[in-house]
Design an enzyme around this catalytic site. Structure first.
Site, PDB file in Angstrom:
ATOM      1  N   CYS A 190      15.466  -4.171 -16.466  1.00 59.76           N
ATOM      2  CA  CYS A 190      14.363  -4.519 -15.562  1.00 59.76           C
ATOM      3  C   CYS A 190      13.230  -3.491 -15.637  1.00 59.76           C
ATOM      4  O   CYS A 190      12.069  -3.850 -15.794  1.00 59.76           O
ATOM      5  CB  CYS A 190      14.890  -4.634 -14.135  1.00 59.76           C
ATOM      6  SG  CYS A 190      13.588  -4.908 -12.941  1.00 59.76           S
ATOM      7  N   GLU A 243       6.867 -16.671 -20.532  1.00 53.97           N
ATOM      8  CA  GLU A 243       6.092 -15.549 -19.986  1.00 53.97           C
ATOM      9  C   GLU A 243       5.250 -14.883 -21.082  1.00 53.97           C
ATOM     10  O   GLU A 243       4.052 -14.642 -20.898  1.00 53.97           O
ATOM     11  CB  GLU A 243       7.027 -14.549 -19.312  1.00 53.97           C
ATOM     12  CG  GLU A 243       7.611 -15.145 -18.019  1.00 53.97           C
ATOM     13  CD  GLU A 243       8.533 -14.209 -17.260  1.00 53.97           C
ATOM     14  OE1 GLU A 243       8.984 -13.197 -17.834  1.00 53.97           O
ATOM     15  OE2 GLU A 243       8.806 -14.502 -16.070  1.00 53.97           O
ATOM     16  N   TYR A 286      12.597 -18.427 -19.899  1.00 53.79           N
ATOM     17  CA  TYR A 286      11.799 -17.449 -19.145  1.00 53.79           C
ATOM     18  C   TYR A 286      10.940 -16.575 -20.058  1.00 53.79           C
ATOM     19  O   TYR A 286       9.731 -16.464 -19.886  1.00 53.79           O
ATOM     20  CB  TYR A 286      12.724 -16.488 -18.398  1.00 53.79           C
ATOM     21  CG  TYR A 286      13.355 -16.993 -17.137  1.00 53.79           C
ATOM     22  CD1 TYR A 286      12.814 -16.650 -15.915  1.00 53.79           C
ATOM     23  CD2 TYR A 286      14.512 -17.751 -17.162  1.00 53.79           C
ATOM     24  CE1 TYR A 286      13.414 -17.053 -14.732  1.00 53.79           C
ATOM     25  CE2 TYR A 286      15.124 -18.162 -15.988  1.00 53.79           C
ATOM     26  CZ  TYR A 286      14.565 -17.802 -14.778  1.00 53.79           C
ATOM     27  OH  TYR A 286      15.163 -18.210 -13.623  1.00 53.79           O
ATOM     28  N   LYS A 292       6.886  -6.237 -18.179  1.00 51.93           N
ATOM     29  CA  LYS A 292       6.405  -7.620 -18.387  1.00 51.93           C
ATOM     30  C   LYS A 292       5.348  -7.997 -17.363  1.00 51.93           C
ATOM     31  O   LYS A 292       4.282  -8.495 -17.690  1.00 51.93           O
ATOM     32  CB  LYS A 292       7.615  -8.562 -18.318  1.00 51.93           C
ATOM     33  CG  LYS A 292       7.353 -10.058 -18.409  1.00 51.93           C
ATOM     34  CD  LYS A 292       6.957 -10.760 -17.140  1.00 51.93           C
ATOM     35  CE  LYS A 292       7.823 -10.563 -15.949  1.00 51.93           C
ATOM     36  NZ  LYS A 292       9.131 -11.184 -15.986  1.00 51.93           N
ATOM     37  N   CYS A 352      11.457  -6.916 -16.409  1.00 55.23           N
ATOM     38  CA  CYS A 352      10.590  -7.339 -15.292  1.00 55.23           C
ATOM     39  C   CYS A 352       9.348  -6.468 -15.093  1.00 55.23           C
ATOM     40  O   CYS A 352       8.234  -6.990 -14.965  1.00 55.23           O
ATOM     41  CB  CYS A 352      11.353  -7.309 -13.973  1.00 55.23           C
ATOM     42  SG  CYS A 352      13.085  -7.697 -14.077  1.00 55.23           S
ATOM     43  N   HIS A 407      -5.804 -21.563   7.119  1.00 57.62           N
ATOM     44  CA  HIS A 407      -6.846 -22.174   6.301  1.00 57.62           C
ATOM     45  C   HIS A 407      -7.974 -21.199   6.015  1.00 57.62           C
ATOM     46  O   HIS A 407      -8.358 -20.455   6.906  1.00 57.62           O
ATOM     47  CB  HIS A 407      -7.398 -23.396   7.056  1.00 57.62           C
ATOM     48  CG  HIS A 407      -8.395 -24.178   6.277  1.00 57.62           C
ATOM     49  ND1 HIS A 407      -8.043 -24.973   5.205  1.00 57.62           N
ATOM     50  CD2 HIS A 407      -9.737 -24.267   6.404  1.00 57.62           C
ATOM     51  CE1 HIS A 407      -9.134 -25.530   4.714  1.00 57.62           C
ATOM     52  NE2 HIS A 407     -10.172 -25.116   5.410  1.00 57.62           N
ATOM     53  N   GLU A 455      -0.983 -23.119   2.663  1.00 58.03           N
ATOM     54  CA  GLU A 455      -1.051 -24.090   3.769  1.00 58.03           C
ATOM     55  C   GLU A 455      -0.595 -25.478   3.314  1.00 58.03           C
ATOM     56  O   GLU A 455      -0.176 -26.300   4.121  1.00 58.03           O
ATOM     57  CB  GLU A 455      -2.462 -24.155   4.373  1.00 58.03           C
ATOM     58  CG  GLU A 455      -3.495 -24.811   3.486  1.00 58.03           C
ATOM     59  CD  GLU A 455      -4.876 -24.905   4.160  1.00 58.03           C
ATOM     60  OE1 GLU A 455      -4.953 -25.316   5.314  1.00 58.03           O
ATOM     61  OE2 GLU A 455      -5.882 -24.556   3.497  1.00 58.03           O
TER      62      GLU A 455
HETATM   63  P1  NDP Z   1      16.631 -18.539 -21.243  1.00 54.04           P
HETATM   64  O1  NDP Z   1      18.038 -18.902 -21.029  1.00 54.04           O
HETATM   65  O2  NDP Z   1      15.688 -18.579 -20.083  1.00 54.04           O
HETATM   66  O3  NDP Z   1      15.994 -19.449 -22.379  1.00 54.04           O
HETATM   67  C1  NDP Z   1      16.571 -19.540 -23.631  1.00 54.04           C
HETATM   68  C2  NDP Z   1      15.789 -20.532 -24.463  1.00 54.04           C
HETATM   69  O4  NDP Z   1      16.275 -20.486 -25.781  1.00 54.04           O
HETATM   70  C3  NDP Z   1      15.933 -21.962 -23.992  1.00 54.04           C
HETATM   71  O5  NDP Z   1      14.759 -22.647 -24.266  1.00 54.04           O
HETATM   72  C4  NDP Z   1      17.089 -22.454 -24.839  1.00 54.04           C
HETATM   73  O6  NDP Z   1      17.071 -23.840 -25.049  1.00 54.04           O
HETATM   74  C5  NDP Z   1      16.805 -21.761 -26.146  1.00 54.04           C
HETATM   75  N1  NDP Z   1      17.985 -21.526 -26.960  1.00 54.04           N
HETATM   76  C6  NDP Z   1      19.175 -21.034 -26.576  1.00 54.04           C
HETATM   77  N2  NDP Z   1      20.002 -20.918 -27.622  1.00 54.04           N
HETATM   78  C7  NDP Z   1      19.312 -21.340 -28.696  1.00 54.04           C
HETATM   79  C8  NDP Z   1      19.624 -21.461 -30.061  1.00 54.04           C
HETATM   80  N3  NDP Z   1      20.816 -21.111 -30.535  1.00 54.04           N
HETATM   81  N4  NDP Z   1      18.686 -21.946 -30.901  1.00 54.04           N
HETATM   82  C9  NDP Z   1      17.470 -22.305 -30.428  1.00 54.04           C
HETATM   83  N5  NDP Z   1      17.117 -22.205 -29.137  1.00 54.04           N
HETATM   84  C10 NDP Z   1      18.032 -21.730 -28.279  1.00 54.04           C
HETATM   85  O7  NDP Z   1      16.696 -17.080 -21.918  1.00 54.04           O
HETATM   86  P2  NDP Z   1      15.598 -15.943 -22.117  1.00 54.04           P
HETATM   87  O8  NDP Z   1      16.002 -15.250 -23.359  1.00 54.04           O
HETATM   88  O9  NDP Z   1      14.219 -16.479 -21.999  1.00 54.04           O
HETATM   89  O10 NDP Z   1      15.864 -14.992 -20.875  1.00 54.04           O
HETATM   90  C11 NDP Z   1      17.181 -14.484 -20.650  1.00 54.04           C
HETATM   91  C12 NDP Z   1      17.456 -14.385 -19.175  1.00 54.04           C
HETATM   92  O11 NDP Z   1      16.726 -13.297 -18.633  1.00 54.04           O
HETATM   93  C13 NDP Z   1      16.995 -15.594 -18.375  1.00 54.04           C
HETATM   94  O12 NDP Z   1      17.963 -16.593 -18.333  1.00 54.04           O
HETATM   95  C14 NDP Z   1      16.731 -15.013 -17.015  1.00 54.04           C
HETATM   96  O13 NDP Z   1      17.913 -15.043 -16.276  1.00 54.04           O
HETATM   97  C15 NDP Z   1      16.331 -13.577 -17.311  1.00 54.04           C
HETATM   98  N6  NDP Z   1      14.874 -13.427 -17.187  1.00 54.04           N
HETATM   99  C16 NDP Z   1      14.305 -13.618 -15.959  1.00 54.04           C
HETATM  100  C17 NDP Z   1      12.951 -13.502 -15.794  1.00 54.04           C
HETATM  101  C18 NDP Z   1      12.356 -13.751 -14.450  1.00 54.04           C
HETATM  102  O14 NDP Z   1      13.096 -13.714 -13.460  1.00 54.04           O
HETATM  103  N7  NDP Z   1      11.057 -14.014 -14.342  1.00 54.04           N
HETATM  104  C19 NDP Z   1      12.063 -13.166 -16.906  1.00 54.04           C
HETATM  105  C20 NDP Z   1      12.740 -13.002 -18.151  1.00 54.04           C
HETATM  106  C21 NDP Z   1      14.100 -13.129 -18.281  1.00 54.04           C
HETATM  107  P3  NDP Z   1      17.895 -24.854 -24.127  1.00 54.04           P
HETATM  108  O15 NDP Z   1      17.086 -25.054 -22.897  1.00 54.04           O
HETATM  109  O16 NDP Z   1      17.980 -26.049 -24.979  1.00 54.04           O
HETATM  110  O17 NDP Z   1      19.214 -24.226 -23.854  1.00 54.04           O
END
Ligand code: NDP
Length: 448
Positions: free
Chosen positions: A43, A182, A178, A51, A48, A437, A442
């Site tokens: 984080c 982002e 995510y 970022k 976080c 407002h 709101e």
């Molecule tokens: P996410 O789980 O959010 O997203 C992963 C993405 O990669 C999805 O689109 C998924 O597709 C795709 N994917 C997964 N496996 C494969 C694969 N083998 N080949 C191709 N595409 C694939 O993971 P992130 O890496 O973005 O983030 C990790 C975690 O970190 C998040 O889950 C979140 O918990 C945390 N995080 C939180 C943030 C916040 O609170 N603002 C910011 C950044 C990270 P599909 O949908 O089809 O599975």
């Protein structure tokens, strides 16, 4: 006199580990923590915090454009990635130091080295020193997944993106979760050309469909390209140092950087948990019970390493509950109901509770209230972007089941709205609340 060197030995000084160390120490425990990289964890160091600062930095591009609509004349503006990167990383150093001070002020001994588990009550440090503890807490977090394919060595993850020597003119991102959404927002706002490659047509799978559709539409309007139903097959380095990305569909895409954002995996490789009889789960996660206790009574685990909800505030709660339970005489569980979350995309989105689809599946009869609006601040601009707020309500009880927002400051507004779900409020409570407002929030009390 304890027969152990420490009451608690924590492996990993990220959000969960630091909170657990500090609270256990404040309950009178003798605590040590080992961290092989930097105090603060994902984080603070590569997640976080930096970022969000990059998001802020990138949003000035739009603010500068808007300023002209409000009568400002601004000379030629230019952006220096190196400056933003260095400011952000300097602030990361500052926060890391604060985390270190917190540990020191709670008399938590910090070992800046890797530790592995050698038994139910023992760990070995990289220096070779072996120490014993009545309890061990594993809080080693997660690590980005980088698949193995031709040219994967030319790609980066969210770990490296904070240190890029130059702003990529063309950024290709695999994934649409995510991290992908982002950073797509950040680099698009900074003027890079961004291509998102996604294996399905769904982005941000666990968010409300209507809200993510709105983000997808706005992101495309802002110039982000989406290549759906494909994955990167190979990345080839060209003579000029640029990258050629083959997705197996259409022409290869030219890029300066390729970011993989396809999820994170628990950081358990080589941790030695088998020495304490702990078997890892399918994703390499540490299985724990409701009190974060593993199959070995003296070893607990919190945060991303348990692969439940990968969010900092959840890891912090788990660390705190663990320390109160084991050292504070207050055995308690963490509630995973109504955990609010947000994506700092541009515009950002946020949600709490059930999505419309899930609420329909569970409750059958639900009422969905929506408000679409053009943020007042954008009124002079050409951008036709509209915010969208949704409230999902159980028809029988009038209880609010979910709130989902996309629009400026959505995470700030949602945090407060999440209290309503935790308190089990009804839609009537929102109706009874007088609007403030003019504001965007709101809209939430004007839904009819
Ligand atoms: P996410 O789980 O959010 O997203 C992963 C993405 O990669 C999805 O689109 C998924 O597709 C795709 N994917 C997964 N496996 C494969 C694969 N083998 N080949 C191709 N595409 C694939 O993971 P992130 O890496 O973005 O983030 C990790 C975690 O970190 C998040 O889950 C979140 O918990 C945390 N995080 C939180 C943030 C916040 O609170 N603002 C910011 C950044 C990270 P599909 O949908 O089809 O599975």
């Amino acid at each position: 006199m304890s027969t152990y060197d420490y009451d608690l030995f924590v492996i990993g000084a990220g959000s969960g580990g630091v909170r657990a160390s500090r609270i256990a120490a404040s309950h009178g425990a003798k605590v040590a923590v080992a961290e092989e990289y930097r105090v603060g964890g994902t984080c603070v160091i590569r997640g976080c915090v930096p970022k969000k600062m990059l998001v802020y930095g990138s949003m000035f591009a739009e603010e500068l454009e808007h300023a002209a609509n409000y009568g400002w004349t601004i000379g030629e503006a230019s952006f220096d990635w190196g400056k933003l990167r260095d400011f952000v990383n300097a602030d990361v150093d500052r926060i890391e130091a604060l985390y270190g001070k917190t540990l020191d002020s709670h008399k938590v001994e910090t070992f800046h080295e890797r530790a592995t588990v050698t038994g139910s009550h023992s760990v070995k440090l990289a220096s070779g020193k072996e120490v014993t503890a009545k309890y061990i807490l594993v809080a080693t977090g997660g690590w980005p997944i980088m698949p193995d394919f031709p040219g994967c060595e030319h790609c980066i993850t969210s770990n490296e993106i904070f240190h890029l020597p130059e702003q990529p003119k063309r950024l290709v991102i695999q994934g649409a979760g995510y991290i992908a959404m982002e950073f797509a927002g950040v680099f698009n706002a900074l003027g890079s050309h961004v291509t998102v490659v996604n294996r399905s047509e769904t982005i941000l799978r666990h968010y409300d469909e209507g809200i993510v559709e709105r983000l997808l539409h706005i992101a495309m309007m802002r110039g982000i390209d989406f290549h759906m139903h494909c994955t990167i097959k190979s990345v080839e380095k060209q003579a000029d140092g640029s990258l050629l990305v083959d997705t197996g569909k259409g022409d290869p895409v030219h890029a300066d950087q390729v970011l993989f954002a396809t999820g994170r995996k628990p950081n358990t490789a080589g941790l030695g948990l088998e020495n304490a009889g702990i078997e890892l789960g399918e994703n390499g996660e540490i299985p724990v019970d409701d009190y974060n206790q593993t199959a070995c009574d003296s070893i607990y685990a919190v945060g991303d390493v348990t692969d439940r909800i990968q969010l900092t505030p959840v890891a912090i709660r788990e660390g705190h509950a663990f320390a109160d339970s084991v050292f504070g005489g207050n055995k308690r569980k963490v509630s995973y109901d109504n955990v609010p979350s947000a994506v700092f995309s541009q515009p950002p989105l946020a949600g709490v509770g059930l999505t419309e689809a899930k609420a329909r599946a569970i409750y059958g009869n639900v009422k969905v209230y929506t408000s679409e609006f053009r943020p007042m601040k954008n009124i002079f601009s050409d951008a036709p972007e509209r915010g969208l707020y949704k409230m999902i309500v159980d028809e029988a009880s009038d209880k609010i089941l979910g709130i989902h927002l996309i629009g400026p400051e959505a995470p700030e507004i949602l945090q407060v709205a999440a209290i309503a779900l935790t308190a089990g409020l009804t839609k009537q409570a929102f109706d009874d609340t007088v609007a403030l407002h003019p504001s965007m929030a709101e809209e939430l009390v004007l839904l009819r």
